[in-house]
Design an enzyme around this catalytic site. Structure first.
Site, PDB file in Angstrom:
ATOM      1  N   ARG A 130       0.758  -1.244  -0.154  1.00  0.00           N
ATOM      2  CA  ARG A 130      -0.062   0.127  -0.003  1.00  0.00           C
ATOM      3  C   ARG A 130       1.011   1.177   0.182  1.00  0.00           C
ATOM      4  O   ARG A 130       0.525   2.205   0.478  1.00  0.00           O
ATOM      5  CB  ARG A 130      -0.997  -0.193   1.181  1.00  0.00           C
ATOM      6  CG  ARG A 130      -1.748  -1.262   1.415  1.00  0.00           C
ATOM      7  CD  ARG A 130      -2.469  -1.323   2.524  1.00  0.00           C
ATOM      8  NE  ARG A 130      -3.539  -2.482   2.504  1.00  0.00           N
ATOM      9  CZ  ARG A 130      -4.581  -2.713   3.419  1.00  0.00           C
ATOM     10  NH1 ARG A 130      -4.574  -1.837   4.438  1.00  0.00           N
ATOM     11  NH2 ARG A 130      -5.007  -3.967   3.619  1.00  0.00           N
ATOM     12  N   CYS A 149      -1.412  14.603 -14.956  1.00  0.00           N
ATOM     13  CA  CYS A 149      -0.855  13.750 -16.138  1.00  0.00           C
ATOM     14  C   CYS A 149      -0.220  12.409 -15.298  1.00  0.00           C
ATOM     15  O   CYS A 149      -0.461  11.299 -15.748  1.00  0.00           O
ATOM     16  CB  CYS A 149       0.003  14.466 -16.874  1.00  0.00           C
ATOM     17  SG  CYS A 149      -0.829  15.703 -18.222  1.00  0.00           S
ATOM     18  N   ARG A 169      -1.014   8.965 -17.073  1.00  0.00           N
ATOM     19  CA  ARG A 169      -2.445   8.799 -17.605  1.00  0.00           C
ATOM     20  C   ARG A 169      -2.082   9.435 -19.344  1.00  0.00           C
ATOM     21  O   ARG A 169      -2.823   8.997 -20.211  1.00  0.00           O
ATOM     22  CB  ARG A 169      -3.652   9.278 -17.186  1.00  0.00           C
ATOM     23  CG  ARG A 169      -3.617  10.946 -17.099  1.00  0.00           C
ATOM     24  CD  ARG A 169      -5.040  11.651 -16.731  1.00  0.00           C
ATOM     25  NE  ARG A 169      -4.598  13.049 -16.808  1.00  0.00           N
ATOM     26  CZ  ARG A 169      -4.520  13.924 -17.624  1.00  0.00           C
ATOM     27  NH1 ARG A 169      -5.190  13.452 -18.924  1.00  0.00           N
ATOM     28  NH2 ARG A 169      -4.360  15.099 -17.568  1.00  0.00           N
ATOM     29  N   ASP A 172       3.119  13.339 -22.830  1.00  0.00           N
ATOM     30  CA  ASP A 172       3.663  14.272 -24.032  1.00  0.00           C
ATOM     31  C   ASP A 172       5.108  13.632 -24.092  1.00  0.00           C
ATOM     32  O   ASP A 172       6.131  14.083 -23.463  1.00  0.00           O
ATOM     33  CB  ASP A 172       3.583  15.640 -23.428  1.00  0.00           C
ATOM     34  CG  ASP A 172       4.376  16.573 -24.562  1.00  0.00           C
ATOM     35  OD1 ASP A 172       5.153  15.933 -25.589  1.00  0.00           O
ATOM     36  OD2 ASP A 172       4.362  17.843 -24.463  1.00  0.00           O
TER      37      ASP A 172
END
EC number: 2.1.1.45
Length: 267
Positions: A130, A149, A169, A172
């Site tokens: 965790r 991002c 996620r 660039d």
């Protein structure tokens, strides 16, 4: 012996296998979905060499996150302007990374310091599954200048080494990803020092991995360059806590790199 080039291989993958897509910025991208890179932090520090990556900006931004800041002024005072395009007239960005890392709001009006809890748990229960920090707070996304991002990361302890996996996620690949690799590699090395471990691996996992249409020429130029060995990172002192590092605590040794390649930012 050839030099590993996971980042450059990712660029080639996007060029070879990408799908043309529209995007929020209106720029257009070539995109693939679900990719991974691995970097051995016990051997070197993954600062990309086929173009210059500005380490000072990487370190200052990370220290800014760890301060729990939401205003760009502190970074500007250090000579770093990488967040300026997203800030409002007062320099505010809303509850972005630093707030979620250090002061995640709870329903009863309290706050959770995810980084402080992470450090404590790495010390007291290293085998836990965790060791996670999330910046993706659904309830506050609409108040952020830019939703995270690099949204979620996890740490793993084995054989006296600390490893990190990041889920990004939106990636660039030309402008952002070299920065993100260096940032989380640096954070892993800092945390390892704080909890008495050696750096292990940094694993980068990307969701929508893309090259913007107006970065294509730059990518092709970069891929013509021969890579150098990655440099080494030295942390010159051990502060009292993860929150007490300064820029002067870091030294990158042996960073041989090709020149900067400039490209427009999609805001």
């Amino acid at each position: 012996m050839s030099i590993p080039t996971p980042y450059e291989d990712l660029l080639r993958d996007v060029l070879a296998n990408g799908t043309h897509k529209s995007d929020r910025t209106g720029t257009g991208t070539l995109s693939v979905f679900g990719r991974q890179m691995r970097f051995d932090l016990s051997q070197s520090f993954p600062l990309i060499t086929t173009k210059r990556v500005h380490f000072k900006s990487v370190a200052v931004e990370l220290l800014w996150f760890l301060r729990g800041e939401t205003n760009v002024k502190w970074m500007q005072d250090q000579g770093v302007t990488i967040w300026n395009e997203w800030a409002d007239a007062d320099g505010e960005l809303g509850p972005v990374y630093g707030v979620q890392w250090r002061s995640w709001p709870t329903p009863d009006g309290g706050h959770i310091d995810q980084i402080a809890e992470l450090v404590e748990n790495l010390k007291s229960n290293p085998d836990s599954r965790r060791h996670i920090v999330s910046a993706w707070n659904v309830a506050e996304l609409q108040d952020m200048a830019l939703p995270p991002c690099h949204a979620f990361f996890q740490f793993y302890v084995a054989d006296g080494k600390l490893s990190c996996q990041l889920y990004q996620r939106s990636a660039d690949t030309f402008l952002g990803v070299p920065f993100n690799i260096a940032s989380y590699a640096l954070l892993t090395c800092m945390l390892a020092q704080q909890v008495g471990l050696e750096p292990g691996e940094f694993v980068w996992t990307g969701g929508d991995v893309h090259i913007y249409d107006n970065h294509m020429d730059q990518v092709l130029k970069q891929l013509k360059r021969e890579p150098y060995e990655y440099p080494q990172l030295k942390i010159l002192r051990k502060p009292d806590s993860i929150f007490d590092y300064t820029l002067d605590d870091f030294e990158v040794v042996g960073y041989q790199h090709h020149p900067t390649i400039k490209a427009p930012i999609a805001v």
